[in-house]
Design a protein around this motif. Structure first.
Motif, PDB file in Angstrom:
ATOM      1  N   GLU A  44       0.716  -1.221   0.134  1.00 49.34           N
ATOM      2  CA  GLU A  44      -0.069   0.001   0.180  1.00 49.34           C
ATOM      3  C   GLU A  44       0.771   1.340   0.045  1.00 49.34           C
ATOM      4  O   GLU A  44       1.841   1.368   0.774  1.00 49.34           O
ATOM      5  N   VAL A  68       6.339   2.397   0.194  1.00 54.65           N
ATOM      6  CA  VAL A  68       5.251   1.240   0.177  1.00 54.65           C
ATOM      7  C   VAL A  68       5.429   0.552   1.273  1.00 54.65           C
ATOM      8  O   VAL A  68       6.404  -0.076   1.599  1.00 54.65           O
ATOM      9  N   GLY A  96      -2.600   5.306  -0.292  1.00 54.93           N
ATOM     10  CA  GLY A  96      -3.562   4.479   0.298  1.00 54.93           C
ATOM     11  C   GLY A  96      -3.817   3.389  -0.773  1.00 54.93           C
ATOM     12  O   GLY A  96      -4.774   2.648  -0.527  1.00 54.93           O
ATOM     13  N   ASP A  97      -3.429   3.553  -1.923  1.00 56.07           N
ATOM     14  CA  ASP A  97      -3.693   2.880  -2.952  1.00 56.07           C
ATOM     15  C   ASP A  97      -3.047   1.271  -2.813  1.00 56.07           C
ATOM     16  O   ASP A  97      -1.910   1.339  -2.628  1.00 56.07           O
ATOM     17  N   PRO A  98      -3.729   0.270  -2.765  1.00 53.22           N
ATOM     18  CA  PRO A  98      -2.768  -0.922  -2.936  1.00 53.22           C
ATOM     19  C   PRO A  98      -2.369  -1.232  -4.380  1.00 53.22           C
ATOM     20  O   PRO A  98      -3.129  -1.215  -5.409  1.00 53.22           O
ATOM     21  N   SER A 120      -9.149  -3.413  -4.674  1.00 55.04           N
ATOM     22  CA  SER A 120      -9.324  -4.018  -3.441  1.00 55.04           C
ATOM     23  C   SER A 120     -10.759  -4.072  -2.741  1.00 55.04           C
ATOM     24  O   SER A 120     -11.116  -4.304  -1.646  1.00 55.04           O
TER      25      SER A 120
END
Length: 124
Positions: A44, A68, A96-98, A120
């Motif tokens: 993330e 990350v 916050g993006d995976p 997700s």
């Protein structure tokens, strides 16, 4: 008489040499986008910073630096370097993006070739 022959030859030689160096510089700059995908980092995005940097004279690159969080470890030396051309698409990543980052280790940082944002969304 000798200078009328020698000076144009010297000028043509330096013109040819300059053109050759410019072609080599352009090829190096353009090859920054071609990164071999030897490793993957999944996690993330915790922090990111973007900047436009001068590569050479009139050529620029877009540098995306990421931090990350993976399972139990935080990678902070990750860079996506993109040469800025007319048809360049800059990757859009948010905190916050995976993500899955495909690339390789170069010296002391991970150079990213491709960024894949993972959906997700979990359905009940």
């Amino acid at each position: 008489m000798v200078t009328a022959i020698v000076i144009p030859i010297i000028c043509l030689y330096f013109f040819w040499l300059t053109k050759k160096e410019m072609r080599e510089g352009y090829a190096k700059w353009r090859s920054l986008a071609d990164v071999s995908e030897e490793a993957i980092i999944s996690g993330e995005v915790v922090h990111l910073s973007e900047s436009r940097q001068r590569y050479n004279y009139s050529r620029y690159v877009h540098v995306l630096e990421l931090t990350v969080q993976t399972k139990g470890f935080k990678h902070s030396n990750i860079k996506k370097i993109t040469p800025i051309m007319n048809n360049t698409s800059i990757p859009s990543v948010r905190i916050g993006d995976p993500v899955h980052l495909y690339g390789n280790w170069k010296d002391d940082f991970f150079q990213v070739g491709r960024i894949q944002i993972v959906n997700s969304k979990k359905e009940p």
